[in-house]
Design a protein around this motif. Structure first.
Motif, short mmCIF file in Angstrom:
data_model
loop_
_atom_site.label_atom_id
_atom_site.label_comp_id
_atom_site.label_asym_id
_atom_site.label_seq_id
_atom_site.Cartn_x
_atom_site.Cartn_y
_atom_site.Cartn_z
N ARG A 587 -6.60 21.88 32.21
CA ARG A 587 -6.41 20.99 33.09
C ARG A 587 -6.19 21.03 34.01
N GLU A 588 -4.65 21.90 34.89
CA GLU A 588 -4.89 22.08 36.69
C GLU A 588 -5.62 21.80 37.24
N CYS A 589 -6.82 22.26 36.90
CA CYS A 589 -7.79 22.20 38.60
C CYS A 589 -8.43 20.63 38.06
N TYR A 590 -8.34 19.72 36.75
CA TYR A 590 -8.94 18.56 37.08
C TYR A 590 -8.31 17.77 38.55
N HIS A 591 -7.15 18.11 39.03
CA HIS A 591 -7.43 16.91 40.28
C HIS A 591 -7.82 17.73 41.69
N VAL A 592 -7.57 19.16 41.57
CA VAL A 592 -8.74 19.61 42.64
C VAL A 592 -10.15 19.54 42.64
N LEU A 593 -10.90 19.41 41.30
CA LEU A 593 -12.54 18.69 41.26
C LEU A 593 -12.31 17.80 41.56
N GLY A 595 -10.30 15.60 44.41
CA GLY A 595 -9.79 15.41 45.06
C GLY A 595 -11.56 16.05 46.13
N HIS A 596 -11.61 17.14 45.37
CA HIS A 596 -13.37 17.84 46.06
C HIS A 596 -14.23 16.56 45.60
N ALA A 597 -14.54 15.94 44.91
CA ALA A 597 -15.47 15.49 44.56
C ALA A 597 -15.37 13.81 45.79
N ARG A 598 -14.23 13.52 45.71
CA ARG A 598 -13.89 12.40 46.80
C ARG A 598 -14.09 13.12 48.12
#
Length: 674
Positions: A587-593, A595-598
């Protein structure tokens, strides 16, 4: 803070052995290739007179370069650059985009950028040289010796022959001529015809992928597509393949101005095939001779390189070549011995990798014999020394030596790779292996230099350039990680200072810390740029995650007001790659990915942004989120791509890009009335 083993990184040492296989994969002879059922392509691009690529302003030149050979070299370079430009637009508009589906102005922009990149000062032009092929040999009838251009993409590159030892001035003149001819060929063909040839030749790759070949491992289909492209722009009449009746009329004159004729090209292809068969027969005959050991000793003692270097330097015609027949035969014999030794070493490696057999010698015996064969090839022929030392380096790196310790084997592998680079500085294979070995040893700085040099000589697009770019990004990320570690240690040391230490000492330490922060941020930025470049060429989940991690490190180190927590965050960001490179990341990878998508969306790389958003959705976090942020990024990216596709369709159909304005003009109504 040693970097992770390169086997754990995308494009690391695990692909070391496969890179040369891809680089040296046999390319089908230019005119033996037959295009199958190429669909007609309708063109509505700027006229030839409207678009020009300028004139190459190059000094020197070699007027003796065959125009057909130089056109083939230009064809492979232009096809590679057009593939790269198409990949850049796929990163923005989606993976289904081709040059045929883009609007005319976008196609013209892509072709102009491709010509500039293909004909520019890249190391690939330095890999071309003259080679003598044919000429018979031991027990072989004496066919005519052919002096031909050899280099990346050309058929002669894969045919055994005696390379002419040109000095630096002669090589520079050849490079200048080839670049000049590249611009001339691009101007002769023009934007519409270049786009047409690329679109038609792409059907070769598309048909191969449909038959089961994957894009990532389709080196051979891609080579066939490049051969088809070169054939279309270089052989008279071939450009009309797959053209509509309307576009045939526009391109008939261009097709007739091509420098090659079908008959002459087939004749040369047959000569090269005969030369290759003659070399194989000669090698089989030589290895069966009773005096092969004496011949090997003779080549080792004299090496024939000094004689060939002087004898072949001025052999510009068949007449002069026959005058120096004795030296040519000496060089050819030693080269044949070297090829036999290389083949023997490769066979011994296969025996060592086979399942153990009680009656067969131990694998270590085969590996030791393989190393001996490679050493023999290195000693008897200067032309094959680079390949021989390269194979020895890879064998020592992967299997070691029964006579050496692990440390000694690693050192021997490094030394062999360095000799390979010195023997053949214009070939990227040795630099790739040396870079991989330096990563293994924990020297990312040295690896960065080798990867950078290798990319200079490699094509712009393909599996190998993408893997090397990823490796370079991983090496830069490793350096950024080391700087983050240093910063954390320095900050902890500063916190332990007491008032008695003195302000001067503390300021000195902070200056060192700031320098480390700046250098670390620069390396993290380099890593992010390299991973983005690899993403553009061949998107993978690993490359998405690697870019996201590098962006996190850069954000932490670029903060001038950061402290210990920021530096620790930069250190922890290195763990993101292995943690989030999974089909269902935590779950902690969600915000990382997310932000990467944005970030990709802000760069207007909507195709890649949609991919990254889908990766974020797979990280479980979207299941409980009310606003569905990742899905919103994906939808927004798709809306941008759909809009661009609709506008391109309108412009290809002849609209001016404003559908509402066109409809208003047709109906005679004003916008306010509507």
């Amino acid at each position: 803070s040693t970097p992770p083993p390169c086997g754990q990184t995308q494009g690391g040492c695990r692909v070391m052995a496969s890179r040369t296989t891809l680089l040296r994969a046999p390319v089908p002879l230019l005119l033996i290739l037959v295009l199958s059922s190429s669909a007609a392509v309708s063109l509505s691009l700027p006229t030839l007179a409207a678009v020009g690529f300028g004139e190459a302003k190059l000094d020197g030149g070699d007027s003796e370069v065959d125009s057909c050979d130089s056109c083939a070299a230009s064809g492979y370079a232009l096809h590679d650059a057009l593939e790269y430009q198409q990949a850049r637009r796929r990163a923005r508009f989606g993976s289904d985009i081709t040059l045929a589906t883009l609007e005319p102005t976008e196609v013209a922009s892509a072709v102009a950028a491709a010509v500039e990149a293909a004909c520019g000062a890249r190391g690939r032009w330095m890999r071309f040289q003259y080679k003598h092929v044919g000429g018979g040999g031991i027990g072989i009838r004496d066919p005519q010796v052919l002096l031909t251009l050899s280099g990346p993409g050309l058929d002669a590159h894969f045919v055994p022959g005696v390379e002419r030892h040109d000095d630096d001035d002669a090589r520079s003149a050849l490079t200048a001529t080839l670049r000049q001819r590249c611009v001339e060929d691009a101007n002769r063909v023009g934007v519409p015809a270049l786009a047409h040839a690329f679109n038609v030749s792409s059907h070769v790759l598309g048909a191969a992928l449909a038959d089961g070949d994957t894009e990532e491992h389709g080196a051979q289909p891609r080579a066939e597509a490049a051969a088809a492209f070169a054939s279309m722009i270089c052989v008279k009449g071939e450009l009309l393949t797959g053209a509509t009746k309307r576009s045939k009329e526009a391109m008939k004159k261009i097709a007739g101005s091509a420098p090659c004729t079908l008959a002459a090209t087939k004749r040369k292809a047959r000569q090269l095939l005969d030369a290759a068969e003659s070399a194989r027969t000669e090698q089989a005959t030589l290895t069966g001779r009773a005096d092969v050991d004496a011949l090997t000793h003779q080549c080792t003692m004299h090496n024939a390189t000094e004689a060939s270097g002087h004898a072949l330097e001025y052999l510009d015609s068949d007449v002069e070549l026959r005058k120096h027949r004795e030296n040519i035969e000496s060089v050819r014999l030693c080269q044949t011995l070297a090829r036999a030794a290389l083949d023997r070493g490769e066979a011994l490696e296969r025996f060592a990798a086979a399942p153990p057999d009680a009656s067969a010698p131990a694998a270590a015996v085969h590996l030791s014999a393989a190393l001996t064969s490679y050493a023999t090839a290195e000693s008897v022929s200067e032309q094959h020394a680079g390949e021989a030392t390269l194979r020895a380096a890879r064998l020592l790196a992967t299997s070691g030596s029964d006579e050496l310790t692990a440390v000694e084997s690693a050192a021997a592998a490094l030394a062999a790779a360095a000799r390979s680079v010195a023997a053949d500085p214009h070939e990227p294979d040795g630099r790739l292996t040396l870079g991989d070995l330096l990563v293994q040893r924990g020297d990312p700085t040295g690896a960065l230099a080798e990867y950078r040099a290798a990319l200079y000589f490699l094509p712009l697009f393909g599996t190998v350039p993408a893997a090397v770019t990823s490796s370079r990004g991983s090496a830069a990320a490793s350096l950024a990680h080391q700087f983050a570690h240093h910063l954390s240690a320095i900050e902890e040391g500063i916190a332990a200072f007491d008032d008695s230490t003195g302000a001067t000492k503390r300021d000195e330490v902070r200056a060192v810390a700031n320098e480390a922060r700046v250098n670390g941020a620069a390396r993290a930025k380099e890593a992010a740029e390299d991973h983005l470049e690899a993403l553009v060429m061949q998107p993978t989940r690993r490359r998405h995650v690697s870019m996201a991690a590098s962006m996190l490190v850069h954000a932490s180190l670029a903060d001038t007001a950061g402290g210990l927590e920021q530096w620790r965050s930069a250190v922890a960001a290195a763990e993101v790659v292995d943690k989030c490179d999974e089909a269902r990341p935590p779950r902690e990878c969600y915000h990382v990915l997310l932000g990467h998508a944005r970030s990709l969306f802000d760069l207007e790389l909507w195709g890649l942004a949609r991919e990254a958003a889908h990766l974020a959705v797979s990280a479980l976090g979207e299941k409980t989120s009310k606003d569905k942020a990742a899905w919103k990024v994906a939808r927004d990216a798709e809306a941008k791509m759909d809009k661009a596709a609709d506008e391109a369709t309108l412009k290809r159909a002849g609209w001016d890009g404003d559908f509402k304005k066109k409809q208003n003009a047709k109906s005679g109504k004003s916008t306010s009335e509507l």
